[in-house]
Structures are given as C-alpha cells and as structure tokens.
Design a protein around this motif. Structure first.
Motif, PDB file in Angstrom:
ATOM      1  N   GLY A 105      -3.412  37.449  52.770  1.00  0.00           N
ATOM      2  CA  GLY A 105      -4.661  37.967  53.302  1.00  0.00           C
ATOM      3  C   GLY A 105      -5.808  37.891  52.322  1.00  0.00           C
ATOM      4  N   GLU A 106      -5.643  37.126  51.266  1.00  0.00           N
ATOM      5  CA  GLU A 106      -6.747  36.888  50.335  1.00  0.00           C
ATOM      6  C   GLU A 106      -7.649  35.806  50.934  1.00  0.00           C
ATOM      7  OE1 GLU A 106      -4.512  37.805  46.099  1.00  0.00           O
ATOM      8  OE2 GLU A 106      -4.459  35.769  46.910  1.00  0.00           O
ATOM      9  N   ILE A 107      -8.910  36.145  51.152  1.00  0.00           N
ATOM     10  CA  ILE A 107      -9.880  35.207  51.723  1.00  0.00           C
ATOM     11  C   ILE A 107     -10.782  34.706  50.605  1.00  0.00           C
ATOM     12  CG2 ILE A 107     -11.682  34.844  53.440  1.00  0.00           C
ATOM     13  CD1 ILE A 107      -8.962  35.520  54.661  1.00  0.00           C
ATOM     14  N   PHE A 108     -10.771  33.411  50.384  1.00  0.00           N
ATOM     15  CA  PHE A 108     -11.531  32.843  49.269  1.00  0.00           C
ATOM     16  C   PHE A 108     -12.958  32.482  49.660  1.00  0.00           C
ATOM     17  CE2 PHE A 108      -7.024  31.431  48.570  1.00  0.00           C
ATOM     18  CZ  PHE A 108      -6.724  32.432  47.646  1.00  0.00           C
ATOM     19  N   LYS A 109     -13.132  32.074  50.919  1.00  0.00           N
ATOM     20  CA  LYS A 109     -14.493  31.800  51.396  1.00  0.00           C
ATOM     21  C   LYS A 109     -14.488  31.718  52.911  1.00  0.00           C
ATOM     22  CE  LYS A 109     -14.696  26.726  51.529  1.00  0.00           C
ATOM     23  NZ  LYS A 109     -15.444  25.537  51.081  1.00  0.00           N
ATOM     24  N   SER A 110     -15.647  31.896  53.504  1.00  0.00           N
ATOM     25  CA  SER A 110     -15.776  31.751  54.958  1.00  0.00           C
ATOM     26  C   SER A 110     -17.190  31.302  55.299  1.00  0.00           C
ATOM     27  CB  SER A 110     -15.452  33.072  55.671  1.00  0.00           C
ATOM     28  OG  SER A 110     -16.388  34.066  55.332  1.00  0.00           O
ATOM     29  N   ASN A 111     -17.313  30.620  56.447  1.00  0.00           N
ATOM     30  CA  ASN A 111     -18.612  30.155  56.934  1.00  0.00           C
ATOM     31  C   ASN A 111     -18.662  30.300  58.450  1.00  0.00           C
ATOM     32  OD1 ASN A 111     -20.087  29.152  54.582  1.00  0.00           O
ATOM     33  ND2 ASN A 111     -18.481  27.600  54.427  1.00  0.00           N
ATOM     34  N   SER A 112     -19.859  30.298  58.992  1.00  0.00           N
ATOM     35  CA  SER A 112     -20.027  30.415  60.436  1.00  0.00           C
ATOM     36  C   SER A 112     -20.988  29.339  60.931  1.00  0.00           C
ATOM     37  CB  SER A 112     -20.576  31.802  60.799  1.00  0.00           C
ATOM     38  OG  SER A 112     -20.735  31.928  62.192  1.00  0.00           O
TER      39      SER A 112
END
Length: 390
Positions: free
Chosen positions: A95-102
């Motif tokens: 559940g480690e999120i390194f990056k996200s975009n939309s």
C-alpha cells in the motif's frame, strides 16, 4: 515457482493477515509444526516470505512473524477509470504509493487510444513495473479481461487486457471498480477482520460489491452487485445510464441529486445554490452538501429523499445476504444529517433481528489510487503470472 496446496493456503493467510506467526497458521489450518516448517522453508528461501520480529514482547527474545516480501512482487502500475477521469498510480502490495496522476476524460476522447497514450507517457519514467492493474467502472469480465459494457463510456466488449498486454508486454489484471473497492476495504480499510460484508458506492453512479465467506463474489457472467440498476420507482420518468427508467442510480446518485436540484431551481424553486448555478453554469455534489450543512431547504429535501431511497436498497441487501458489515463509500455519507436520515429510515424498514454494522469508509479520498493495488494483492496466488513469471 509452483506452489503446493498447503503453501497456497499459507500464503493466502499471510496475505490476508499482513503478518502472522507460525503457531497461528498451524492452529487455523490444523497442520502440525513440522508440516508448517516444510511448507514455509522454500517460501523463505525464494524470498516470497520474510521473517519479521513481532512489535510487542513480554520480555526475552522476540517472537517471529511471517510477512510477504513487498519487493518480490515489484512495482505495480495502477489505473482507475472513473466516469469522468483516469487516475494512475505507482505502488506496491504493502500500500505504499509512490506517485499518482489524474487525467480528465473529455467527450471527444477515444477511450482505448487515449488510455494507451497515457500508459505510454507514464511508463517512460518507470522501468521496474511488473504488472498493470486496472479498476474500471461498468460490467467487467475480470477473468478474460474484457469490458462487457460501460454505460458511462458507451462502450461494449472491449478486450482491454489483450490490447494493453500486446502493446506494452506487461501482464494486466482488470476488475470492476466497486469490486476493487471491496478489496481495498479488506486489505487497507475497515473490513480487515471481516469475511462477510457489502460495499455500497454512491458517486456519479451507484454500485455495490459483495465479499462473502472470505472471497469476492463476481457472480455468473461477472455482473453481481449492480444494485444501481435495480428499478426503485416504476412510475419514474428519470432515465438511467443503462437505458432503464427509475433505477436506483437515476433516483439517488450524485448526478441524480444534482439533476433534480438544478431542474427545480430552474422551475423557480428557491435555493441558496441559485446564484452559484447562475454564475458557474453548474453545481457539484460538494456544493449540495455544503448547502445541506447550512440547511438550505431545497438541497436538504432532494438529498434526504435520495437517502431514503438508498436506505430501501440497503434493506434489500440486508434481507438477501445478511452481511456482517455494510461499508458506505461516497461524499454524501460524510454529511451528518444525511447519514442520520439513512440510519433512521433503515431502522424503520429492517427487522430488529437483522444485525449489521453500517460504517462509512475512511478511504474515500485515496480509494482510486489503492484499488489497483488491492486487485493485485487479491490475485497474487490465484493467477499464473505470479506462479510462473516471478
């Protein structure tokens, strides 16, 4: 690596518990310590499972728990397709999120090519992706990787798994978005200790998913949980995205609330949102919730009527499935008056003997980044890509 049946059972238990001792595994699976040791040793040697010290100790040498090695699976490229946007993320099974975009979905976008372009752009900077995982709104055949029908995108029978795998040469998993939400609640949310629960998601549309007897229920044809398309009012003229009239989604979703409110304002019914509508040309569900907090009569009337309809749909779920928990996901459930209305109406229509916990998810703002991660975690020891390729 090929796993024995005992190893698969052990791995599923470690995955579901996050960390667990050998003794607890032996007790729950009714296996001898010798059998546990024989099954676990190859998993430790291969690096799939790690030994970790327990956080608490009563003194002396710390006991050892077993946990999955998050580096064994590697990085996951996640994609969540909502009715209005594509949300991408990079993370791991812990559940480690390194990056996200939309990315916004415009009416002119051709979905398949637009999605491929986004993936290509995102993967340019990511060289360690081991799997692409997708959570998609609509009717999804998760086994074959096909979008059967997505009313929000007006698309049918898209072989999305085949298309992405052929283009990028990376294994692909796909799942319906609300079923993915049930998995997120299981691994990272409020259903970690539950084996029988239902998730109800109210957003632009309405959907539900069922986790029963320790597993996700997909149903015949992979279309279970489509409660949003159950007709709640046969006399209604409101048309649903599926084509029917009077569906729960057409009567009580965020879009339904907004559409009804806007129509009533345009018919000269007073609302504090009238000026905002005139100025911006539109209102959103957060505007409606804020108006309810300020006790705007029209906003409160329309929203509470929607909550009553939702309560009647939950009554159906309780009567048919008798879940331990019902997890509510949606902005509308965070407003106290509306949540109280829902609970009060449920008390009126359910039997005293029907016991259930009604809880509001605390994963709402992170749900779309966690959903693809949860799909991978759920399928770790169910899909051949993990047995043969890693």
């Amino acid at each position: 690596m090929q796993f024995t049946q005992s190893q698969l059972r052990i791995l599923e238990m470690i995955k579901n518990k996050n960390r667990i001792s050998r003794k607890k595994i032996a007790d729950e699976l009714e296996l001898t310590p010798a059998a546990i040791t024989k099954s676990i040793e190859p998993l430790l040697q291969s690096g799939i499972v790690l030994e970790v010290a327990q956080r608490e100790s009563t003194g002396g040498r710390r006991a050892i728990d077993l946990s999955l090695n998050k580096y064994w699976v590697g990085k996951i490229f996640g994609i969540s397709l909502t009715p209005t946007s594509i949300i991408t993320s990079v993370g791991n099974i812990e559940g480690e999120i390194f990056k996200s975009n939309s990315y916004k979905i415009e009416g002119s976008n051709e979905l398949a090519s637009y999605l491929e372009d986004i993936i290509e752009t995102e993967l340019k900077d990511e060289k360690e992706i081991k799997v692409i995982s997708m959570a998609i709104t609509g009717l999804i055949n998760s086994e074959n990787g096909v979008i059967l029908f997505s009313p929000h995108y007006k698309r049918k029978k898209i072989e999305i798994k085949k298309m992405i795998e052929e283009r990028f040469k990376i294994p692909v998993l796909i799942e319906n978005d609300v079923r993915a939400m049930a998995l997120t609640e299981k691994y990272f949310g409020k259903a970690r200790e539950s084996e029988n629960y239902v998730v109800l998601n109210v957003s632009e549309g309405i959907g539900s998913s069922i986790f029963m007897n320790g597993d996700l229920l997909s149903g015949y044809g992979f279309i279970s949980g489509e409660i949003g398309h159950v007709v709640m009012d046969r006399s209604s003229l409101r048309k649903c995205s599926c084509g029917k009239r009077g569906c729960l989604e057409a009567e009580a979703s965020n879009a339904a609330i907004i559409n009804r409110l806007v129509s009533m304002i345009k018919l000269n019914n007073y609302s504090s949102l009238k000026e905002r509508l005139k100025k911006n040309g539109s209102i959103n569900i957060l505007d409606v919730i804020e108006a309810v907090k300020k006790r705007d009569f029209l906003s409160t009337k329309v929203s509470t009527e929607a909550m009553v309809t939702i309560a009647h749909s939950i009554d159906m779920i309780i009567s048919l499935i008798n879940p331990e928990k019902i997890v509510l996901i949606g902005e509308i459930f965070k407003e106290n008056l509306l949540l109280s209305t829902l609970k009060l109406e449920l008390q009126k229509v359910t039997l005293e003997e029907q016991k259930y916990d009604l809880i509001v998810s605390d994963m709402l703002n992170e749900m779309h980044t966690y959903n693809p991660i949860s799909v991978v975690r759920h399928n770790l020891f169910r899909k051949n890509i993990w047995r043969d390729s890693l």
